[in-house]
Design a protein around this motif. Sequence first.
Motif, mmCIF file in Angstrom:
data_model
loop_
_atom_site.group_PDB
_atom_site.id
_atom_site.type_symbol
_atom_site.label_atom_id
_atom_site.label_comp_id
_atom_site.label_asym_id
_atom_site.label_seq_id
_atom_site.Cartn_x
_atom_site.Cartn_y
_atom_site.Cartn_z
ATOM 1 N N GLU A 253 -6.843 2.271 7.247
ATOM 2 C CA GLU A 253 -7.036 1.321 8.357
ATOM 3 C C GLU A 253 -7.696 1.993 9.559
ATOM 4 O O GLU A 253 -7.124 2.017 10.653
ATOM 5 N N PRO B 116 -1.415 -7.165 0.898
ATOM 6 C CA PRO B 116 -0.432 -7.446 1.941
ATOM 7 C C PRO B 116 0.319 -6.192 2.369
ATOM 8 O O PRO B 116 0.312 -5.190 1.648
ATOM 9 N N SER B 117 0.950 -6.303 3.514
ATOM 10 C CA SER B 117 1.713 -5.178 4.041
ATOM 11 C C SER B 117 2.828 -4.794 3.072
ATOM 12 O O SER B 117 3.483 -5.662 2.506
ATOM 13 N N GLY B 118 3.013 -3.495 2.861
ATOM 14 C CA GLY B 118 4.082 -3.030 1.978
ATOM 15 C C GLY B 118 3.699 -3.044 0.522
ATOM 16 O O GLY B 118 4.527 -2.737 -0.337
ATOM 17 N N SER B 119 2.424 -3.345 0.222
ATOM 18 C CA SER B 119 2.043 -3.447 -1.188
ATOM 19 C C SER B 119 1.748 -2.081 -1.794
ATOM 20 O O SER B 119 1.555 -1.968 -2.998
ATOM 21 N N GLY B 120 1.678 -1.024 -0.961
ATOM 22 C CA GLY B 120 1.510 0.320 -1.519
ATOM 23 C C GLY B 120 0.140 0.924 -1.283
ATOM 24 O O GLY B 120 -0.205 1.942 -1.878
ATOM 25 N N LYS B 121 -0.651 0.334 -0.365
ATOM 26 C CA LYS B 121 -2.009 0.814 -0.127
ATOM 27 C C LYS B 121 -1.995 2.251 0.421
ATOM 28 O O LYS B 121 -2.688 3.130 -0.091
ATOM 29 N N SER B 122 -1.212 2.436 1.480
ATOM 30 C CA SER B 122 -1.168 3.773 2.091
ATOM 31 C C SER B 122 -0.621 4.799 1.120
ATOM 32 O O SER B 122 -1.087 5.937 1.068
ATOM 33 N N VAL C 28 12.892 3.374 -2.941
ATOM 34 C CA VAL C 28 11.901 2.298 -2.809
ATOM 35 C C VAL C 28 10.765 2.550 -3.803
ATOM 36 O O VAL C 28 10.066 3.547 -3.700
ATOM 37 N N TYR D 247 9.901 6.390 -3.302
ATOM 38 C CA TYR D 247 10.369 7.203 -2.176
ATOM 39 C C TYR D 247 11.866 7.386 -2.288
ATOM 40 O O TYR D 247 12.610 6.412 -2.311
ATOM 41 N N THR E 180 15.927 7.980 1.134
ATOM 42 C CA THR E 180 16.476 6.868 1.911
ATOM 43 C C THR E 180 17.690 6.363 1.159
ATOM 44 O O THR E 180 17.923 6.743 0.011
ATOM 45 N N ARG F 151 2.462 8.733 9.820
ATOM 46 C CA ARG F 151 2.407 7.276 9.817
ATOM 47 C C ARG F 151 2.476 6.676 11.212
ATOM 48 O O ARG F 151 1.722 5.799 11.570
#
Lengths: 228, 792
Positions: free
Chosen positions: A169, A41-47, A20, A13, A16, B790
């Motif tokens: 989710e 885990p959260s932030g691992s890139g799933k979305s 990232v 990304y 910013t 999001r």
Amino acid sequence: MPLISLSDIHHTYSGTAQAVPALRGVSIDIDPGEFVAIIGPSGSGKSTLLNIIGTLEKPSQGRYLFDNRDVTTIPERDLARLRATRIGFVFQNFNLIDHLTVYQNIELGLRYRRDHLRGRRELVMEAMDRVGMGHRADHLPRQLSGGQQQRCAIARAIVGQPAIVLADEPTGNLDSRNAAQTLGILKELNDKGTTLIIVTHALSQADQASRTIEMHDGRIHLSSRRLS
Amino acid sequence: MTPLLSLLLYIFRTVVARWGVYLLMVAGLTLSYAAAIVVTLYVHDELTHDRFMAQADRVYMLTARYGPPDRGLVASDRTPAGMAKWMASDVAEIDQVARIVAIEWPMRSARRQVRERFYWADPNIFKILQLPAVEGDLATALKAPGSVVMTQRMARAYFGRPDAVGLTLTTKDNQPLTVTAILKDLPANTHLDREIFVSGRGSYSMLAVFDLNPDYQWNSAYIYATFKPGADVAAVEGRLQAISRSHWRGPNNLPEGYELIRLTDLHFHPHGDGEQRPRGHVGSILALVVVTAAILALAGINFSGLVLAETQERGDEMAIRKALGARRIDLIWQILREALWVNLVSVVLALAVVERLLPALNGGLDLDLHLWRHPAVFLGVLGATVVLVTVLSGLYPAFAVSRPAANTGTGRLSALRWRGWVVAQIALVVVLLIGSHTMNRQWQYATDDALNFNGDHVVMIRFSDFPNDDADFVAHLRDLKGVESVAESFGSPTMDNVRPAWIRRPGLPLISLTRNSAHPDFFKVFQVPLVAGRHLSGTFSVPEVPPEILINLSAVKALGFATPEAALGQEIVYETDRTTMRSRIVGVLPDLRFATVYEPKGPMIFDNFSKYLTVVNVRISPTDTAGTLARIDALWSRDNGGSMPMQRWFYRDYLLDQYHDLHQQMRVFNLVAGVAIILSTLGLTGLCIFLTRRQARDLAILRALGATFGDIFVQRLTPFFVPLLIANAIAWPAAWLVLRSWLGSFAEHIPLSAVSFLGAAVTSVVFALLTVAAHSALTAGKVSVSASLRHE
Ligand SMILES: Nc1ncnc2c1ncn2[C@@H]1O[C@H](COP(=O)(O)OP(=O)(O)OP(=O)(O)O)[C@@H](O)[C@H]1O
Ligand SMILES: [Mg+2]
């Protein structure tokens, strides 16, 4: 032949202060009719992965074949058509349009197909009945419970009979009873042949998938098939 | 991309995103403040005509009315010169009364030699018209015959220096004139149109001639008077008719009544024959003020909306501040303070813009506007306006955002409100567009279509006062290369000094008409076709009986003839004229327009007395006009021995000068309309920014469902259609009402045209959609769909 084929996908990304890196080399093939659960885990890139599969995000690097077409090179117009006809989305926060009724929200799923579908109304009614929302056609989203809203969103995703449904989710904002009901609808859909990819934190849901992919730090950590 | 570059890009984007809105605010406010300042200066200038003279509100100008007793058909700013003496002797309430008579005579110094426009003046004139002097004593300056008072500008022209007291020049027949006082240059907003006052005491002066011949009573002088304190001016006015009758001698018509007009009211008084400068029109001034107020209001509303959108973006900040113990009043103060800063920056920028633009504006509109003429008053008014705009436009968002419910996210600008905003913007733009188009059409009509003759390529040359030279000149003109036709006349079309006359046919009511003298070729020069009969057969100097006349269609009707043909061969008696002259109608002309469109076209007579011919009209070929003019100039010098400079002008320029005020109004109005359109563009852009932020999620959903950019585009344009329709539905009747009344201030005007209305509607729709479309196109690619989906 796989419906979806990703090879060495990287995604960063920008926009910013600090770039990232969200995906760092993901390769995966998904066959028609599969039910894939993505966990991690959260932030691992799933979305991020799901959005790339859904063509909402273009990968910074790597090759992505959808039904054997390279979607990283086709024009935006064709991507929109692909989303309109082949892909359905379900989001954690439902993403219904506030000022449209349930019926109108679901009809939006047909609006951008550009093929003059006959029996539009029948299709919408059928999708509504399938998620058990037939009696709420004229309600506005804010007049519905969370579970009802999500069922409405699912109806919108499936009304155009897409090849694949992507759900990020889908039960994250629902209580356990509504979560089970929502997953039931999705599963039923998959049983009838629609490819299904969901991102979930609930292991109980992942267990029902035909394949589970575990993400970690932008990479696929583990990929396991359920033997049936 | 290197990390540094991406960091810089990031900072740049945030600044634009954040400051873009502030830029819009400042741009909109600056523009409207600038427009408001210019309009205020202009209106102030119009409203303070002649107020540069001390005690101008104590000064009255005498005007006369002519016509049948029950109807004042013609009002005249000039009155019989005798009235001044009779008022002085018969009206006890008079403090001072004095006359000026306008004339053009040769005037000569070592540096300059022209046929000069100046006034003969009674010595006490400056006791009434208190012009500021820079040198000499105005109380005594005109006492001696042969004394002259002029402005600094004129002194520079004649002597090369402003301090010319004691220097001399000469006038007709080498009469010497000595400068006794120098006036400050006159401002542009005065009714006086000459800058030299020559003592009327000299035996050769027109005033002396009038005083020597008690029967020389016609409209010749401008008479000014002041009254003793406590005098009842209205009562004096009522007695003037009787006074003038008791003294009247000589053959001319006695005026039917008199009116005393306060000098400070003169500029907005209805038209008077022989007025020195075109009058202003209160209606137009009012319209301008209303439109400017509307523009300020629009800018305020735009600003208000932007502040609201901006502060809602910072809803979190407000919530946090509240959590930290800020009271509601603190939040309101904070928003108002920010609003004040934006307004202050804008008004300073506006002042800078106006300061730079004024010279061009003054040049283009022939004005003399000045920012800092009354600095204290000006800054006071400006400051008050800024505070008012700030408070009115800042209060709403301040209260809306600081409302206790605001942090729960319900403080959104509702759909109804932004639609109302669009309606207000577009409605004003539509009214202004219709107004602008109509004004321009009326202007076009007044200066072209309404004339009923062709004044293009006509040069008018004023005769010298040497009849033999003039006759030679005209004869030679006819053979000059590039000259198509030549004709002498008394005045020219639209010239104000046509002679009024009253005639009647037996058994019919008295009618008023204007009377002109012309050479038969006059109608060839101005390309006027005959309606019936024949042209005049020549010119003559001795009144034979009966002379030939041409009349126009209005006169045919007023005189009660059934057809133009029926009028031919008939005789007319100038009944009230004691000369009892008779004329025979030989031909009928269409209705030429001699007066401006502020006055109705009326009955007209052309005779062929050579005694009255003062101007020669020359139609020149449109090719090589410069060469032809040079040949005419050379011819003039030859035939006049080089002693008298030529006065010539194009008819077209003369006409434009007559409509100076209309032209000014139109230009100022077009300017204001332009400002309103730019302002609306800014407002709509602000609205687009705001709506895009608000609709980001909805549009992202549609994108996820497969909508293309084209679909999104249509999606964003459609909400504007209904407001655009409503705006037009409101604007049309409003424009219709206002413009009908504006056009009503002209005696002759164009009808309102459907083209103006449809054109404005189409323009407004195209303009609004283009603005929205431009914004959509510029931002469409930048929105990240996945990011918008999001969070909520
Ligand atoms: N639009 C964006 N702009 C910048 N960075 C982003 C954006 N979306 C995600 N990221 C970053 O990319 C990384 C992966 O994010 P992603 O949303 O894919 O994670 P996730 O696995 O879905 O997490 P979660 O379980 O919390 O939803 C994170 O570090 C996140 O901060
Ligand atoms: Mg996620």
